[in-house]
Motif scaffolding. Structure first.
Motif, PDB file in Angstrom:
ATOM      1  N   VAL A 186       0.832  -1.201   0.000  1.00 21.84           N
ATOM      2  CA  VAL A 186       0.000   0.000   0.000  1.00 21.84           C
ATOM      3  C   VAL A 186       0.869   1.255   0.000  1.00 21.84           C
ATOM      4  N   GLY A 187       2.111   1.097  -0.450  1.00 21.11           N
ATOM      5  CA  GLY A 187       2.981   2.256  -0.643  1.00 21.11           C
ATOM      6  C   GLY A 187       3.587   2.811   0.639  1.00 21.11           C
ATOM      7  N   ARG A 188       3.632   1.982   1.715  1.00 18.79           N
ATOM      8  CA  ARG A 188       4.219   2.454   2.960  1.00 18.79           C
ATOM      9  C   ARG A 188       5.637   1.908   3.071  1.00 18.79           C
ATOM     10  N   ASP A 189       6.609   2.800   3.218  1.00 19.78           N
ATOM     11  CA  ASP A 189       8.013   2.394   3.221  1.00 19.78           C
ATOM     12  C   ASP A 189       8.544   2.113   4.619  1.00 19.78           C
ATOM     13  N   TRP A 190       7.827   2.590   5.643  1.00 21.68           N
ATOM     14  CA  TRP A 190       8.399   2.567   6.987  1.00 21.68           C
ATOM     15  C   TRP A 190       7.585   1.673   7.912  1.00 21.68           C
TER      16      TRP A 190
ATOM     17  N   PRO B  60       9.961   8.142   8.082  1.00 21.42           N
ATOM     18  CA  PRO B  60      10.384   7.240   9.148  1.00 21.42           C
ATOM     19  C   PRO B  60      10.101   7.850  10.526  1.00 21.42           C
ATOM     20  N   THR B  61      10.013   6.987  11.522  1.00 16.69           N
ATOM     21  CA  THR B  61       9.832   7.428  12.905  1.00 16.69           C
ATOM     22  C   THR B  61      10.916   6.757  13.760  1.00 16.69           C
ATOM     23  N   ILE B  62      10.906   7.079  15.056  1.00 21.44           N
ATOM     24  CA  ILE B  62      11.933   6.465  15.908  1.00 21.44           C
ATOM     25  C   ILE B  62      11.745   4.948  16.014  1.00 21.44           C
ATOM     26  N   SER B  63      10.575   4.418  15.620  1.00 25.21           N
ATOM     27  CA  SER B  63      10.434   2.960  15.638  1.00 25.21           C
ATOM     28  C   SER B  63      11.369   2.322  14.601  1.00 25.21           C
TER      29      SER B  63
ATOM     30  N   ASP C   6      17.868  -0.931   3.382  1.00 30.75           N
ATOM     31  CA  ASP C   6      18.425   0.014   2.397  1.00 30.75           C
ATOM     32  C   ASP C   6      17.804   1.400   2.567  1.00 30.75           C
ATOM     33  N   ARG C   7      16.485   1.419   2.819  1.00 30.59           N
ATOM     34  CA  ARG C   7      15.810   2.726   2.924  1.00 30.59           C
ATOM     35  C   ARG C   7      16.289   3.488   4.157  1.00 30.59           C
ATOM     36  N   VAL C   8      16.438   2.790   5.284  1.00 27.49           N
ATOM     37  CA  VAL C   8      16.930   3.471   6.485  1.00 27.49           C
ATOM     38  C   VAL C   8      18.329   4.033   6.224  1.00 27.49           C
ATOM     39  N   LYS C   9      19.145   3.245   5.518  1.00 27.78           N
ATOM     40  CA  LYS C   9      20.513   3.693   5.255  1.00 27.78           C
ATOM     41  C   LYS C   9      20.561   4.929   4.359  1.00 27.78           C
TER      42      LYS C   9
ATOM     43  N   GLY D 162      30.016  -3.264  11.351  1.00 30.05           N
ATOM     44  CA  GLY D 162      29.054  -4.323  11.049  1.00 30.05           C
ATOM     45  C   GLY D 162      27.834  -3.844  10.311  1.00 30.05           C
ATOM     46  N   ILE D 163      27.627  -2.551  10.241  1.00 30.78           N
ATOM     47  CA  ILE D 163      26.507  -2.012   9.456  1.00 30.78           C
ATOM     48  C   ILE D 163      27.092  -1.152   8.345  1.00 30.78           C
ATOM     49  N   PHE D 164      26.915  -1.642   7.116  1.00 35.50           N
ATOM     50  CA  PHE D 164      27.565  -1.017   5.974  1.00 35.50           C
ATOM     51  C   PHE D 164      26.650   0.030   5.336  1.00 35.50           C
ATOM     52  N   PRO D 165      27.244   0.955   4.654  1.00 35.54           N
ATOM     53  CA  PRO D 165      26.413   1.958   3.989  1.00 35.54           C
ATOM     54  C   PRO D 165      25.739   1.391   2.740  1.00 35.54           C
ATOM     55  N   ALA D 166      24.643   1.975   2.341  1.00 33.14           N
ATOM     56  CA  ALA D 166      24.014   1.645   1.068  1.00 33.14           C
ATOM     57  C   ALA D 166      24.538   2.598   0.015  1.00 33.14           C
TER      58      ALA D 166
END
Lengths: 215, 585
Positions: free
Chosen positions: A149-153, A160-163, A192-195, A205-209
């Protein structure tokens, strides 16, 4: 100024560094020798947090513990956009609270497995991994149907939110606890989207996108 | 089981631009990404550099960059385009990742582990109007998922809340099953493809024959997701009760033969002229691995008993190994490699890294430990892995029915390498097991007691044992010329502090060898080619004839008589006592 009692390899400390970087909040760090020194159990740190856990912040005398609680505080206090913790949207706040609790579940499972594998904690790692997979299945399904439904978060908002910040680190670090994310393609895409959120920073341990495609 | 090798490995919606999807089929992992031009790349999920998964890499829409050291690979060809550590160099065109076929149809991305004919059409599905369900990964074998799908019940698209529909199997082939649900006048065809991820993991990928819009679409997707989740739980419970099959271990493809045959670059030095494939690797004894090396094409060069080859290891090291073959066994070379506890990387690399099917570069065989075939009697004395050259020699004499004895000193029975070859020697073989150094010396004294003219002894083993054997042989009257030996390595500390001049008589060149450089290095630095192998004074490859001057021998190759005569020198370690050496070069 904010002081963060920080352990570089802690996902819960990282999520505060991440939000503060995104919000452009200045802070200073007091490194805590969590491993192998167990400095978080020292008398000085126990005075700040009797639970003997990281992270802790000291914002001009306001001392707060618990990563999720601190995310709430930082967003409520320092986010001018009001998006990360929208104080005037009860439905969204409820949803955020629900996923902050979910993030605690991720800490109890995926992070525990990582502590076992990486820092030699003595715990039932198989149970921790199974618990993480159970949560990841729920999160993947949630994100997949969100995308339909087009929601990315994670929460029902077009931002995005703090969740998202709360759930992100230990999901992305799961492989350090022997938990593959291969079966969770919607989680991988969300990662990928958060990055790609402006102000995003990495940790070990967390790589960039890479950059998103120009539309 | 299936008439074609194609399987869905992802849904089209799993491949947004700039994302790298982590796929897997029959245990083989894929990095799957859609380039900005729309091309779907299905690649082996490992960087050619250090083997890191490319699925954690970064797609910039045109190239995929490995997260580890930044090697970049091109859309479509998977050829390496850039290596950050060598910014001025063009990567060799040979650095190309393995690609797999990719086809996008029915809202799914299809691939195959083999080159395949076109992806067949699926009856009842039309690309223009269909609905792809959420893929359902299960921790269960594909066959079990398929069996349960036969009983899958669902509602037609427009009758989700109607009374329970009748579901019939429309078709079932290979890894797919087509089901039709009917309720009143409504019907929907659902085709399920089960992707065999690994021996005990799979993904159910369902496609409905009609799309829908808005809330109805969402309701349909939820309906199937709920029912497939319930099916997954049943299948996983059943799978958990079954004995788990071990994961499939994919075989990584070696370098393509035409690339493997490219000649080595260096014009001098230790050449790796031949490329061989490890046809067989097995443990021939405790801690001793046998490797059967076959040529990629054509014939291997002739070897003689006692010959060794240089093996150029994947880790960049070069090690010498004796050929153990019997005469005439020329279709392959078989070597034995002892796992050394203090390995500097050679034996552990061969034991742990090199696998059957791998390609190795080797030198042509050289024989610095030649076997006389005119002795009245020949004694072979092997210590441990020192058996390897001697077993070739013993087989040669045995085949010619020449009198010989092979005495094999080892810790115990499990340490005896190449038992199948030893068995061909019959009574010529005696093994001496578990002897301590004193008992070994006593046994050697016994064996070497009755020297007669035209007898020859060949020794190979650890240095202390060889020292003792050579001393005893000398005491028992064996002349140096009859006692032949090969050391594994030169354990002497090399003193390279002297400085002297070498005159190369044939080349009419005089060169200065400074402290810290070897004769070999100085000659090579001046364009004079010289074969070499171990480069530590053990193998004898770089021998030169001395015409004038006094050599300072530091090798373990020449025997005492040869050293005293001063007519030969190992140019890799030995030097000059005199100010000048004239060499016949």
């Amino acid at each position: 100024m904010i002081t963060l009692y920080d352990f570089e390899l802690s996902g819960n400390c990282y999520k505060l560094r991440l939000l503060m970087s995104i919000l452009g909040v200045e802070y200073k760090i007091v490194p805590v020798d969590f491993y192998p020194g167990r400095e978080h159990k020292s008398a000085t740190l126990l005075k700040l947090n009797p639970l003997g856990q990281l992270p802790i912040i000291d914002d001009d005398g306001l001392i707060l513990r618990d990563a999720q609680a601190i995310l709430v505080y930082l967003a409520a206090r320092y986010d001018a956009s009001g998006n990360w913790y929208p104080r005037d949207n009860p439905a969204l706040l409820g949803e955020i609270g629900q996923w902050l609790a979910f993030a605690d579940g991720i800490t109890a499972t995926a992070s525990a497995a990582r502590l076992h594998d990486g820092l030699f904690y003595d715990l039932d790692v198989e149970a921790a991994r199974a618990g993480a997979h159970r949560l990841f299945r729920i999160l993947d399904e949630h994100l997949w149907f969100g995308q339909q439904v087009g929601r990315d978060w994670i929460c029902a908002a077009d931002h995005p939110t703090i969740s998202d910040i709360a759930c992100f680190p230990y999901v992305l670090l799961s492989e350090e606890g022997g938990i593959s994310r291969q079966d969770y393609p919607a989680i991988r895409r969300w990662g990928d989207r958060v990055k790609r959120v402006p102000g995003f920073i990495v940790m070990s341990g967390i790589f960039p996108a890479g950059p998103a495609r120009a539309i | 089981m299936s008439s074609h090798p194609w399987h869905p490995i992802a849904a089209s919606h799993d491949l947004p631009f700039r994302h790298v999807f982590h796929g897997q089929l029959f245990g083989r992992e894929f990095a799957v990404w859609r380039a900005d031009d729309g091309y779907v790349n299905v690649w082996e999920n490992r960087c050619l550099h250090r083997g890191v998964r490319l699925s954690i890499g970064v797609s910039d829409g045109r190239e995929l960059k490995c997260q580890y050291h930044g090697w970049r690979y091109s859309n479509r060809t998977a050829g390496c385009t850039y290596i950050p550590a060598h910014p001025a160099d063009a990567p060799a065109r040979t650095i190309t990742n393995r690609t797999f076929p990719a086809e996008e149809r029915y809202g799914l991305v299809w691939s195959s582990l083999e080159e395949a004919a076109a992806l067949p059409r699926v009856a009842g599905l039309d690309d223009a109007n269909l609905l792809v369900l959420r893929g359902m990964p299960l921790n269960a074998p594909a066959a079990l998922a398929l069996a349960h799908l036969a009983d899958y019940r669902f509602q037609p698209n427009n009758a989700i809340d109607s009374k329970e529909a009748l579901v019939s199997i429309e078709a079932a082939e290979g890894f797919s099953i087509a089901l039709r649900a009917r309720s009143g006048s409504q019907e929907t065809l659902a085709v399920f493809f089960v992707q065999p991820v690994d021996s005990s993991r799979s993904v159910i990928r369902g496609v409905l024959d009609r799309n829908a819009e808005g809330m109805v679409r969402n309701t349909i997707l939820r309906h199937h997701n709920e029912r497939l989740s319930a099916l997954r739980d049943r299948v996983e419970r059943e799978a958990a009760a079954l004995p788990a099959a071990p994961p499939i271990e994919p075989v990584y493809e070696s370098v393509a033969p035409e690339l493997a045959e490219m000649p080595s670059l260096s014009a001098s030095g230790r050449r790796a002229a031949i490329t061989v494939q490890v046809a067989r690797k097995w443990m021939t004894a405790n801690d001793i691995a046998g490797f059967e090396l076959r040529p990629i094409r054509g014939l291997l060069p002739t070897f003689q008993p006692g010959a060794h080859i240089d093996v150029h290891l994947p880790n960049g090291q070069i090690r010498q190994y004796s050929i153990t073959n019997a005469p005439g066994e020329t279709d392959s070379y078989t070597i034995g490699v002892k796992r050394e506890r203090d390995s500097k990387g050679g034996s552990s690399c061969l034991h742990e890294t090199v696998r059957e099917g791998d390609l190795l570069a080797i030198s042509e065989p050289r024989n610095n430990f030649p076997l006389r075939r005119d002795a009245v009697k020949t004694l072979f004395i092997a210590g441990g892995i020192g058996i390897t050259p001697l077993i070739a020699m013993a087989q040669a004499l045995s085949h010619m029915s020449l009198l010989s004895e092979l005495h094999y000193f080892a810790q115990d029975e499990t340490q005896l390498a190449f038992p199948e070859r030893l068995a061909t020697l019959g009574r010529a073989l005696t093994s001496h097991l578990g002897l301590n150094p004193q008992a070994t010396a006593a046994k050697l004294a016994e064996l070497l007691v009755d020297y007669r003219p035209d007898m020859h002894a060949y020794l190979c083993g650890p240095a202390p044992m060889l020292e003792v054997a050579r001393r005893i042989a000398a005491e028992k009257g064996w002349p140096d010329a009859s006692v032949h030996f090969e050391y594994f390595k030169n354990t002497k500390a090399i003193d390279d502090s002297s400085s002297f001049e070498i005159a190369l008589a044939r080349s009419a060149v005089t060169l200065r060898v400074p402290a810290g450089s070897t004769i070999l290095e100085v000659m090579r630095g001046n364009g004079i080619d010289m074969p070499s192998s171990c480069e530590q004074g053990a193998c004898g490859t770089c021998v030169a004839t001395v015409l004038e001057g006094e050599p300072d021998h530091q090798d373990v190759y020449l025997n005492d008589a040869e050293k005293r005569s001063g007519t030969k020198i190992m140019t890799c370690v030995s030097r000059a006592c005199s100010a000048r050496l004239v060499l016949d070069l």
